[in-house]
Scaffold this active site. Structure first.
Site, PDB file in Angstrom:
ATOM      1  N   ALA A  74       0.956  -1.116  -0.035  1.00  0.00           N
ATOM      2  CA  ALA A  74      -0.132  -0.010   0.069  1.00  0.00           C
ATOM      3  C   ALA A  74       0.924   1.408   0.033  1.00  0.00           C
ATOM      4  O   ALA A  74       2.061   1.293   0.626  1.00  0.00           O
ATOM      5  CB  ALA A  74      -0.954  -0.088   1.241  1.00  0.00           C
ATOM      6  N   ASP A  75       0.323   2.390  -0.392  1.00  0.00           N
ATOM      7  CA  ASP A  75       1.204   3.551  -0.626  1.00  0.00           C
ATOM      8  C   ASP A  75      -0.094   4.841  -0.136  1.00  0.00           C
ATOM      9  O   ASP A  75      -1.111   4.641  -0.774  1.00  0.00           O
ATOM     10  CB  ASP A  75       1.753   4.174  -1.606  1.00  0.00           C
TER      11      ASP A  75
END
Length: 198
Positions: A74-75
């Site tokens: 994830a970012d």
């Protein structure tokens, strides 16, 4: 080939303690293996495309080290209009970000990607509104050190909760991993979930 009972069958491609804690709350078993990639945005890259690109790149990078596993990455970034607010370089930049966010609505975007055994991804958006902050409040919050490793210079799950007056969308997205949407992706990818174990 790893068995499904092996915790390394799911790999979290992130060093973020917040993402690790959120995933752990669901009873998931996993191994942590951070991806070391260049996180610089491309010229004129918009927030949703930016976080999706990074999440996919992180997942694919780590998947190359764990053949046969599912890899979750994830970012998260904060966007004020078209401007991306990443992690501040120091206290002065943190103070500047918080001053600009004061009394305003901004967007938090998280790209979530699964790679390895299956490839699925999504972007989640949440709107956050800040209270109007005094200079003293901003200075105090910056002095705690909490803003320095967080996109947009605040952590809603910590001391920074007092900054927020309203939120529209997933609260866990603002922390760094939108749990509902992440579970949907893991389900689509075929990852065994604790409540579906045979």
């Amino acid at each position: 080939m790893r068995t499904l009972e092996d915790p390394s069958s799911l790999v979290l491609a992130s060093a973020s303690p917040r993402r690790r804690d959120l995933l752990s709350q669901l009873g998931m078993r996993f191994t942590v293996a951070a991806a070391d990639i260049d996180e610089s945005p491309f010229s004129a890259e918009v927030a949703d495309a930016y976080v999706l690109r990074l999440a996919r790149t992180k997942a694919q990078t780590v998947a190359g080290r764990f053949p046969g596993a599912w890899v979750l990455a994830a970012d998260t970034t904060v966007a004020l209009g078209s401007q991306l607010l990443g992690k501040p370089s120091g206290p002065e930049e943190a103070r500047d970000m918080l001053t600009r966010l004061s009394g305003r609505k901004h967007s938090v975007y998280t790209g979530v990607a699964v790679a390895g055994r299956a490839e699925v991804s999504a972007v989640v958006h949440t709107s956050v509104t800040f209270r109007t902050l005094s200079a003293g409040e901003i200075d105090w919050y910056v002095s705690t050190g909490e803003p320095l490793d967080k996109a947009g210079a605040y952590g809603m799950q910590g001391k920074g909760s007092f900054l927020v007056s309203a939120i529209e969308g997933s609260p866990t997205n603002v922390i760094g991993l939108p749990l509902g949407e992440t579970l949907e992706l893991l389900t689509r990818a075929g990852v065994p979930l604790p409540w579906r174990a045979a």
